[in-house]
Design a protein around this motif. Structure first.
Motif, PDB file in Angstrom:
ATOM      1  N   GLN A   4       0.822  -1.204   0.000  1.00  0.00           N
ATOM      2  CA  GLN A   4       0.000   0.000   0.000  1.00  0.00           C
ATOM      3  C   GLN A   4       0.868   1.272   0.000  1.00  0.00           C
ATOM      4  O   GLN A   4       0.606   2.217  -0.739  1.00  0.00           O
ATOM      5  N   ASP A   5       1.927   1.272   0.784  1.00  0.00           N
ATOM      6  CA  ASP A   5       2.817   2.429   0.833  1.00  0.00           C
ATOM      7  C   ASP A   5       3.579   2.596  -0.479  1.00  0.00           C
ATOM      8  O   ASP A   5       3.849   3.715  -0.927  1.00  0.00           O
ATOM      9  N   ARG A   6       3.930   1.456  -1.109  1.00  0.00           N
ATOM     10  CA  ARG A   6       4.622   1.519  -2.399  1.00  0.00           C
ATOM     11  C   ARG A   6       3.713   2.127  -3.467  1.00  0.00           C
ATOM     12  O   ARG A   6       4.161   2.859  -4.340  1.00  0.00           O
ATOM     13  N   ILE A   7       2.416   1.812  -3.388  1.00  0.00           N
ATOM     14  CA  ILE A   7       1.447   2.377  -4.339  1.00  0.00           C
ATOM     15  C   ILE A   7       1.360   3.898  -4.152  1.00  0.00           C
ATOM     16  O   ILE A   7       1.448   4.663  -5.115  1.00  0.00           O
ATOM     17  N   PRO A  51       9.076   5.104  -8.829  1.00  0.00           N
ATOM     18  CA  PRO A  51       9.400   4.172  -7.747  1.00  0.00           C
ATOM     19  C   PRO A  51       8.364   3.040  -7.664  1.00  0.00           C
ATOM     20  O   PRO A  51       7.170   3.299  -7.801  1.00  0.00           O
ATOM     21  N   ASN A  52       8.865   1.829  -7.517  1.00  0.00           N
ATOM     22  CA  ASN A  52       8.035   0.642  -7.257  1.00  0.00           C
ATOM     23  C   ASN A  52       7.260   0.111  -8.460  1.00  0.00           C
ATOM     24  O   ASN A  52       6.490  -0.828  -8.325  1.00  0.00           O
ATOM     25  N   PHE A  53       7.417   0.745  -9.642  1.00  0.00           N
ATOM     26  CA  PHE A  53       6.668   0.251 -10.806  1.00  0.00           C
ATOM     27  C   PHE A  53       7.308  -1.028 -11.343  1.00  0.00           C
ATOM     28  O   PHE A  53       8.534  -1.161 -11.358  1.00  0.00           O
ATOM     29  N   PRO A  54       6.487  -1.984 -11.823  1.00  0.00           N
ATOM     30  CA  PRO A  54       7.049  -3.188 -12.446  1.00  0.00           C
ATOM     31  C   PRO A  54       7.660  -2.839 -13.801  1.00  0.00           C
ATOM     32  O   PRO A  54       7.297  -1.840 -14.411  1.00  0.00           O
ATOM     33  N   ARG A  55       8.593  -3.658 -14.289  1.00  0.00           N
ATOM     34  CA  ARG A  55       9.265  -3.416 -15.579  1.00  0.00           C
ATOM     35  C   ARG A  55       8.696  -4.336 -16.651  1.00  0.00           C
ATOM     36  O   ARG A  55       8.492  -5.517 -16.396  1.00  0.00           O
ATOM     37  N   THR A  56       8.492  -3.804 -17.866  1.00  0.00           N
ATOM     38  CA  THR A  56       8.035  -4.645 -18.975  1.00  0.00           C
ATOM     39  C   THR A  56       9.211  -5.244 -19.731  1.00  0.00           C
ATOM     40  O   THR A  56      10.280  -4.657 -19.798  1.00  0.00           O
ATOM     41  N   THR A  57       8.959  -6.409 -20.316  1.00  0.00           N
ATOM     42  CA  THR A  57      10.024  -7.060 -21.091  1.00  0.00           C
ATOM     43  C   THR A  57       9.576  -7.413 -22.503  1.00  0.00           C
ATOM     44  O   THR A  57      10.353  -7.925 -23.292  1.00  0.00           O
ATOM     45  N   VAL A  58       8.286  -7.149 -22.836  1.00  0.00           N
ATOM     46  CA  VAL A  58       7.754  -7.637 -24.118  1.00  0.00           C
ATOM     47  C   VAL A  58       7.876  -6.582 -25.211  1.00  0.00           C
ATOM     48  O   VAL A  58       7.616  -5.406 -24.993  1.00  0.00           O
ATOM     49  N   VAL A  77      -2.497   7.553 -19.088  1.00  0.00           N
ATOM     50  CA  VAL A  77      -2.359   6.385 -19.956  1.00  0.00           C
ATOM     51  C   VAL A  77      -1.203   5.509 -19.489  1.00  0.00           C
ATOM     52  O   VAL A  77      -0.091   6.008 -19.276  1.00  0.00           O
ATOM     53  N   LEU A  78      -1.477   4.241 -19.310  1.00  0.00           N
ATOM     54  CA  LEU A  78      -0.396   3.271 -19.112  1.00  0.00           C
ATOM     55  C   LEU A  78      -0.051   2.753 -20.499  1.00  0.00           C
ATOM     56  O   LEU A  78      -0.832   2.019 -21.108  1.00  0.00           O
ATOM     57  N   GLN A  79       1.093   3.199 -21.009  1.00  0.00           N
ATOM     58  CA  GLN A  79       1.514   2.820 -22.355  1.00  0.00           C
ATOM     59  C   GLN A  79       2.333   1.543 -22.214  1.00  0.00           C
ATOM     60  O   GLN A  79       3.506   1.589 -21.866  1.00  0.00           O
ATOM     61  N   GLY A  80       1.664   0.427 -22.473  1.00  0.00           N
ATOM     62  CA  GLY A  80       2.297  -0.861 -22.223  1.00  0.00           C
ATOM     63  C   GLY A  80       1.914  -1.384 -20.848  1.00  0.00           C
ATOM     64  O   GLY A  80       1.483  -0.630 -19.981  1.00  0.00           O
ATOM     65  N   ARG A  81       2.037  -2.682 -20.687  1.00  0.00           N
ATOM     66  CA  ARG A  81       1.686  -3.316 -19.413  1.00  0.00           C
ATOM     67  C   ARG A  81       2.647  -4.453 -19.129  1.00  0.00           C
ATOM     68  O   ARG A  81       3.357  -4.917 -20.020  1.00  0.00           O
ATOM     69  N   VAL A  82       2.663  -4.875 -17.863  1.00  0.00           N
ATOM     70  CA  VAL A  82       3.445  -6.055 -17.511  1.00  0.00           C
ATOM     71  C   VAL A  82       2.476  -7.233 -17.451  1.00  0.00           C
ATOM     72  O   VAL A  82       1.403  -7.141 -16.868  1.00  0.00           O
ATOM     73  N   HIS A  83       2.866  -8.322 -18.107  1.00  0.00           N
ATOM     74  CA  HIS A  83       2.006  -9.510 -18.151  1.00  0.00           C
ATOM     75  C   HIS A  83       2.363 -10.471 -17.020  1.00  0.00           C
ATOM     76  O   HIS A  83       3.521 -10.550 -16.593  1.00  0.00           O
ATOM     77  N   TYR A  84       1.372 -11.238 -16.604  1.00  0.00           N
ATOM     78  CA  TYR A  84       1.574 -12.242 -15.551  1.00  0.00           C
ATOM     79  C   TYR A  84       2.671 -13.229 -15.949  1.00  0.00           C
ATOM     80  O   TYR A  84       3.495 -13.637 -15.126  1.00  0.00           O
ATOM     81  N   THR A  94      -0.405  -5.528 -11.202  1.00  0.00           N
ATOM     82  CA  THR A  94      -1.554  -4.614 -11.180  1.00  0.00           C
ATOM     83  C   THR A  94      -1.289  -3.380 -10.323  1.00  0.00           C
ATOM     84  O   THR A  94      -2.183  -2.544 -10.169  1.00  0.00           O
ATOM     85  N   LEU A  95      -0.078  -3.232  -9.808  1.00  0.00           N
ATOM     86  CA  LEU A  95       0.245  -2.038  -9.018  1.00  0.00           C
ATOM     87  C   LEU A  95      -0.076  -0.740  -9.777  1.00  0.00           C
ATOM     88  O   LEU A  95      -0.648   0.184  -9.204  1.00  0.00           O
ATOM     89  N   PRO A  96       0.245  -0.683 -11.108  1.00  0.00           N
ATOM     90  CA  PRO A  96      -0.081   0.556 -11.828  1.00  0.00           C
ATOM     91  C   PRO A  96      -1.579   0.894 -11.826  1.00  0.00           C
ATOM     92  O   PRO A  96      -1.945   2.070 -11.845  1.00  0.00           O
ATOM     93  N   ILE A  97      -2.430  -0.109 -11.798  1.00  0.00           N
ATOM     94  CA  ILE A  97      -3.880   0.149 -11.768  1.00  0.00           C
ATOM     95  C   ILE A  97      -4.258   0.786 -10.426  1.00  0.00           C
ATOM     96  O   ILE A  97      -5.047   1.736 -10.364  1.00  0.00           O
ATOM     97  N   ARG A  98      -3.668   0.295  -9.344  1.00  0.00           N
ATOM     98  CA  ARG A  98      -3.958   0.900  -8.030  1.00  0.00           C
ATOM     99  C   ARG A  98      -3.391   2.318  -7.957  1.00  0.00           C
ATOM    100  O   ARG A  98      -3.968   3.183  -7.295  1.00  0.00           O
ATOM    101  N   VAL A  99      -2.273   2.528  -8.662  1.00  0.00           N
ATOM    102  CA  VAL A  99      -1.713   3.886  -8.693  1.00  0.00           C
ATOM    103  C   VAL A  99      -2.691   4.826  -9.409  1.00  0.00           C
ATOM    104  O   VAL A  99      -2.910   5.959  -8.963  1.00  0.00           O
ATOM    105  N   LEU A 100      -3.302   4.353 -10.486  1.00  0.00           N
ATOM    106  CA  LEU A 100      -4.330   5.175 -11.163  1.00  0.00           C
ATOM    107  C   LEU A 100      -5.441   5.520 -10.175  1.00  0.00           C
ATOM    108  O   LEU A 100      -5.896   6.671 -10.103  1.00  0.00           O
ATOM    109  N   ALA A 101      -5.885   4.523  -9.417  1.00  0.00           N
ATOM    110  CA  ALA A 101      -6.947   4.771  -8.424  1.00  0.00           C
ATOM    111  C   ALA A 101      -6.487   5.814  -7.408  1.00  0.00           C
ATOM    112  O   ALA A 101      -7.233   6.740  -7.064  1.00  0.00           O
ATOM    113  N   ALA A 102      -5.249   5.683  -6.965  1.00  0.00           N
ATOM    114  CA  ALA A 102      -4.718   6.632  -5.970  1.00  0.00           C
ATOM    115  C   ALA A 102      -4.613   8.044  -6.542  1.00  0.00           C
ATOM    116  O   ALA A 102      -4.688   9.025  -5.806  1.00  0.00           O
ATOM    117  N   LEU A 103      -4.457   8.136  -7.874  1.00  0.00           N
ATOM    118  CA  LEU A 103      -4.397   9.453  -8.533  1.00  0.00           C
ATOM    119  C   LEU A 103      -5.787  10.066  -8.701  1.00  0.00           C
ATOM    120  O   LEU A 103      -5.915  11.202  -9.127  1.00  0.00           O
TER     121      LEU A 103
END
Ligand code: HPA
Length: 272
Positions: A4-7, A51-58, A77-84, A94-103
């Motif tokens: 939660q604090d990282r978000i 800080p704390n965002f996941p990294r994409t590799t695709v 806009v989240l340009q690109g996503r990290v896949h499971y 899904t941390l970026p989605i919670r960050v959108l909510a926090a924004l």
């Protein structure tokens, strides 16, 4: 640091880069990232800088948060996503989605490329997601509940908001876009499914299959956000046609449908 604090730390970083207060969020999947070129007053923040965002590799998912204006509306806009299948937990991706909510984002538009399970579909079709089946083998809400975001046992009976869908379906023709509506089923990937799996998914009620979106939709619903989901049917799923599946076809079809997809997203943004 607790999740939660990282978000909140990530949200605070993004907030420090812009004065806009977006209420609409968007996740742009394969080949759609350039939609941000139509925004004004943009700030682009690479995932790697937050800080704390996941990294994409695709390939095709560059990974940045772009905040800007579309007409009068501010969007994030989240340009690109990290896949499971990249190896992180569903909670992490899904941390970026919670960050959108926090924004302060209230409505999120999720886009993806998917295989057509419904045999009436054709590659190049666009599908409004009316519901999903979580066949990913996990769930992004596993772990201690974050009460600040939502309840332990959230309702999932209207994830893809029915009244928003009705409005979009009514307007799609006017925007010049042919739009299907169906159920999206998520597999973890990264391999494509087998023909037997696709037959089973058809019997389960799936119209399209893909490797993303469902964890994001679950988290968005948990946060009380409304979700709009759009799949680009880039190929027929395994066994529907007598041919092999390959990533190149997904990229090629996404490129072919690109302009229609833009028209649809522009239309949706104009009515939200
Ligand atoms: N299966 C899973 N994911 C996909 C497909 C598919 O056929 N096409 C695009 N993403």
């Amino acid at each position: 640091m607790e999740l939660q604090d990282r978000i909140f730390e990530a949200a605070e970083y993004i907030r420090s880069k812009t004065t806009l207060e977006p209420r609409i969020g968007m996740v742009l999947g394969s080949g759609l990232g350039d939609l941000v070129d139509t925004l004004t007053d943009t700030v682009c923040i690479p995932f790697s800088e937050i800080p704390n965002f996941p990294r994409t590799t695709v390939e095709g998912h560059s990974g940045a948060v772009v905040i800007g204006r579309k007409g009068r509306r501010a969007v994030a806009v989240l340009q690109g996503r990290v896949h499971y299948y990249e190896g992180l937990s569903q909670q992490e991706i899904t941390l970026p989605i919670r960050v959108l909510a926090a924004l302060g984002v209230k409505t999120v538009i999720l886009t993806n490329a998917a295989g057509g399970v419904n045999t009436r579909y054709n590659p190049g079709d666009l599908m409004l997601i009316c519901d999903h089946i979580n066949f990913s083998g996990s769930n992004p809400l596993i772990g201690p509940n974050m009460d600040k975001f939502g309840p332990r046992f959230p309702d999932m009976s209207n994830v893809y908001d029915a009244s928003l869908r009705a409005g979009i379906k009514e307007m799609a023709g006017f925007w010049g876009v042919y739009l299907r509506e169906g159920v999206y089923l998520m597999c973890s990937g990264p391999n494509y499914e087998t023909p037997a799996e696709i037959r089973m998914f058809r019997n389960l009620g799936a119209d399209a299959v893909g490797m993303s979106t469902v964890p994001e939709a679950i988290v968005a619903a948990h946060c009380g956000m409304k979700v709009i989901g759009i799949s680009c049917i880039t190929n027929m799923a395994a066994g529907v046609l007598p041919q092999k599946l390959y990533h190149g076809e997904v990229i090629e079809t996404a490129a072919r449908v690109h302009d229609d997809f833009h028209k649809l997203l522009d239309g949706i943004l104009s009515v939200l």
